[in-house]
Scaffold this active site. Structure first.
Site, PDB file in Angstrom:
ATOM      1  N   SER A  51      10.856   2.836  -5.145  1.00  0.00           N
ATOM      2  CA  SER A  51       9.514   3.118  -4.606  1.00  0.00           C
ATOM      3  C   SER A  51       9.374   2.794  -3.117  1.00  0.00           C
ATOM      4  O   SER A  51       8.421   3.248  -2.493  1.00  0.00           O
ATOM      5  CB  SER A  51       8.469   2.317  -5.377  1.00  0.00           C
ATOM      6  OG  SER A  51       8.758   0.934  -5.303  1.00  0.00           O
ATOM      7  N   ASP A 328      -0.195  -3.044  -2.094  1.00  0.00           N
ATOM      8  CA  ASP A 328      -0.471  -3.557  -3.442  1.00  0.00           C
ATOM      9  C   ASP A 328       0.428  -4.773  -3.689  1.00  0.00           C
ATOM     10  O   ASP A 328       0.946  -5.360  -2.747  1.00  0.00           O
ATOM     11  CB  ASP A 328      -0.303  -2.445  -4.499  1.00  0.00           C
ATOM     12  CG  ASP A 328       1.113  -1.878  -4.546  1.00  0.00           C
ATOM     13  OD1 ASP A 328       2.035  -2.500  -3.962  1.00  0.00           O
ATOM     14  OD2 ASP A 328       1.305  -0.823  -5.171  1.00  0.00           O
ATOM     15  N   HIS A 331       4.194  -3.438  -2.589  1.00  0.00           N
ATOM     16  CA  HIS A 331       4.570  -2.483  -1.539  1.00  0.00           C
ATOM     17  C   HIS A 331       3.826  -2.692  -0.227  1.00  0.00           C
ATOM     18  O   HIS A 331       2.610  -2.891  -0.235  1.00  0.00           O
ATOM     19  CB  HIS A 331       4.297  -1.056  -2.029  1.00  0.00           C
ATOM     20  CG  HIS A 331       4.962  -0.741  -3.322  1.00  0.00           C
ATOM     21  ND1 HIS A 331       4.285  -0.726  -4.512  1.00  0.00           N
ATOM     22  CD2 HIS A 331       6.252  -0.452  -3.606  1.00  0.00           C
ATOM     23  CE1 HIS A 331       5.141  -0.425  -5.492  1.00  0.00           C
ATOM     24  NE2 HIS A 331       6.344  -0.264  -4.966  1.00  0.00           N
TER      25      HIS A 331
END
Ligand SMILES: *[C@@H]1O[C@H](CO)[C@@H](O)[C@H](O)[C@H]1NC(C)=O
Ligand SMILES: *[C@@H]1O[C@H](CO)[C@@H](O)[C@H](O)[C@H]1NC(C)=O
Ligand SMILES: *[C@@H]1O[C@H](CO)[C@@H](O)[C@H](O)[C@H]1NC(C)=O
Ligand SMILES: *[C@@H]1O[C@H](CO)[C@@H](O)[C@H](O)[C@H]1NC(C)=O
Length: 355
Positions: A51, A328, A331
Site C-alpha cells: 500500500s 491513517d 500510511h
C-alpha cells in the site's frame, strides 16, 4: 563540396545513426567526435509491493479501503485507490524520473496509452510472503510482469531503459506478529523476509530491468498504529529496532548483489527510515504541524479511517490534512510523502537513477 564539409556531413550522419540506435551519444571533444555511454533518464517505471506504492490495484469492494471516502480527498479529489489523502511514494518517484505515474496493472486493458510509462503491480496489504490479504504476493506480482514481457507488451529495450521500485513495508511482520505473537522468532523471520526480497530483486534484474530500487523499512514503531498507546507522543523502540535490523540485513544483501553484478550500482536502497525520522524529528521545517497523530481516525477502537455503519461515518478527518504527516494508522498523507521525497532527493541513492 570540399573535403572538410564532406567530413562534417559524414560525421553528422553517423551522429544521427548512433543517436537513433539509442544507448550511445557523440560528443565533440577537442575537434573530434567521441562515443560516450549516453546519459539518459529512464523511460519506464515498474512498481512492486504494497500500500505504500499501490495506486489502484486493490479491489474497490474492500471496506474500508483506498477506494472509499475519505481516501483521495486531496488528490485526485475522490477515492481512486491510493492509501492516502493524495499522492503516494510511486507518484513522487515517477516525478523524480520525469515520468507520469505508471498505470495500475488492474487497468492495463483500459489505459493502453498509459502503458508507455511502465506499470504498477503493487497491491495493498501484501508482503513477500502471504499475509492476511487475499491480494497477490510479490512473487505473483512479478509473475504478472513476466507474463506481459512474454506477450511483448514490453520489449528488451524498454526494460533496459527502465527502473523498478520494490516496496516491502512490513505487512509480513504485521501478519507474523498477529499469527505468532512471540518476539523470540522475529530476528530469524526478518532474515527470511530479506532473503525472499533478494530473490525477488534478482528475478526482476534477470527479466532485464536495468536499475532496481528497494525501499528500506520505515520506522514501523512511529506509525500511529504503534504510537496510539502512547497517545501519539513517542515511537515504540522495540518495533524501530526490528526495522533497523531489517535494514541492516537488506543493506548487506544489496551490497553483496552489487559486487556480483556487472554494474555495481544496479541495486539501490532508499533510506525510508532516515527520511521518515528526519521529518518526524523536525516537523515544522517541513511544514508539518502534526508529526505523529493521524489525520483520519476511526471513532473508537473498533472503527478505522473510512468506516461507515448504517450510513453514518465512523471516522473523523482533521481540519488541515496538509499539515499532518500521517493520514491513517499506517500510511503517510500526501504532505508526509512529499516531505519524505524532499529528504530522499538530498540523499545520494536516488541520484544514481538518472544514469
Ligand atoms: C505467493 O502466493 C502463491 C499463491 O498464493 C503461493 O503459492 C506462494 O507460495 C507465495 N509465495 C511466497 C514466497 O510466499
Ligand atoms: C513462532 O515463533 C516460535 C519461536 O521462534 C517458532 O518456534 C514458531 O514456529 C513460530 N510459529 C509460527 C506459526 O510461525
Ligand atoms: C512496543 O509494542 C509492543 C506491542 O504492543 C510491546 O510488546 C512493546 O513492549 C512495546 N515496546 C516498548 C519499548 O514500549
Ligand atoms: C563502482 O564502480 C566504479 C567504476 O567502475 C567505481 O569508481 C566505484 O568506486 C565503484 N563503487 C563501489 C561502491 O564499489
Amino acid at each position: 563540396m570540399d573535403s572538410h564539409n564532406q567530413l562534417f556531413s559524414l560525421s553528422s550522419l553517423s551522429l544521427v545513426l548512433l543517436l537513433l540506435s539509442g544507448h550511445m551519444e557523440l560528443q565533440l571533444v577537442e575537434g573530434r567526435w567521441q562515443r560516450h555511454e549516453k546519459n539518459y533518464s529512464p523511460k519506464m517505471l515498474f512498481v512492486f509491493g504494497d500500500s505504500y506504492v499501490d495506486t489502484g490495484n486493490t479491489r474497490m469492494t474492500d471496506q474500508p479501503g483506498s477506494w472509499k471516502n475519505p481516501y483521495g480527498l486531496t488528490f485526485p479529489g475522490k477515492p481512486a485507490g491510493r492509501f492516502s489523502n493524495g499522492r503516494v511514494l510511486t507518484d513522487y518517484i515517477a516525478e523524480y524520473l520525469g515520468l507520469k505515474s505508471p498505470a495500475p496493472y488492474k487497468f492495463r486493458k483500459l489505459m493502453q496509452q498509459k502503458l508507455e510509462n511502465g506499470m504498477n503491480f503493487a497491491y495493498g496489504g501484501t508482503g513477500v510472503f502471504d499475509t492476511f490479504s487475499q491480494n497477490p504476493n510479490m512473487t505473483i506480482q512479478i509473475d504478472f510482469f513476466n507474463q506481459l514481457i512474454k506477450e511483448n507488451v514490453y520489449t528488451t529495450s524498454d526494460l533496459y531503459d527502465s527502473v523498478a521500485y520494490v516496496s516491502v513495508s512490513g505487512n509480513d511482520y504485521a501478519f507474523y506478529s498477529i499469527r505468532n505473537g512471540s518476539f523470540e522468532g522475529f530476528p530469524a523471520f526478518i532474515g527470511s523476509v530479506v532473503s525472499q526480497t533478494v530473490t525477488n530483486l534478482v528475478r526482476i534484474q534477470r527479466l532485464g530491468v536495468r536499475k532496481i530500487v528497494v525501499g528500506g523499512l520505515h520506522p514501523t514503531g512511529c506509525v500511529p498504529a504503534s504510537t496510539a498507546s502512547y497517545s501519539y507522543q513517542q515511537c515504540n523502540s522495540t518495533f524501530n529496532d526490528l526495522a533497523l535490523l531489517h535494514n541492516n540485513l537488506l543493506n548487506q544483501a544489496v551490497t553483496k548483489l552489487n559486487r556480483q553484478s556487472k554494474d555495481n550500482s544496479t541495486f539501490v536502497v532508499v533510506d525510508l527510515y532516515d527520511s521518515f525520522m528526519s521529518v518526524l524529528n523536525h516537523p515544522s521545517t517541513n511544514n508539518i504541524k502534526e508529526p505523529f497523530k493521524p489525520c483520519c481516525v476511526g471513532v473508537g477502537r473498533e472503527y478505522n479511517c473510512g468506516s461507515v455503519e448504517n450510513n453514518v461515518n465512523k471516522y473523523t478527518v482533521c481540519e488541515s490534512p496538509t499539515s499532518a504527516f500521517f493520514w491513517d494508522l499506517l500510511h503517510p498523507s500526501q504532505a508526509g510523502w512529499h516531505a519524505v521525497y524532499n529528504k530522499l532527493q538530498k540523499m545520494s541513492a536516488l541520484r544514481q537513477l538518472r544514469y
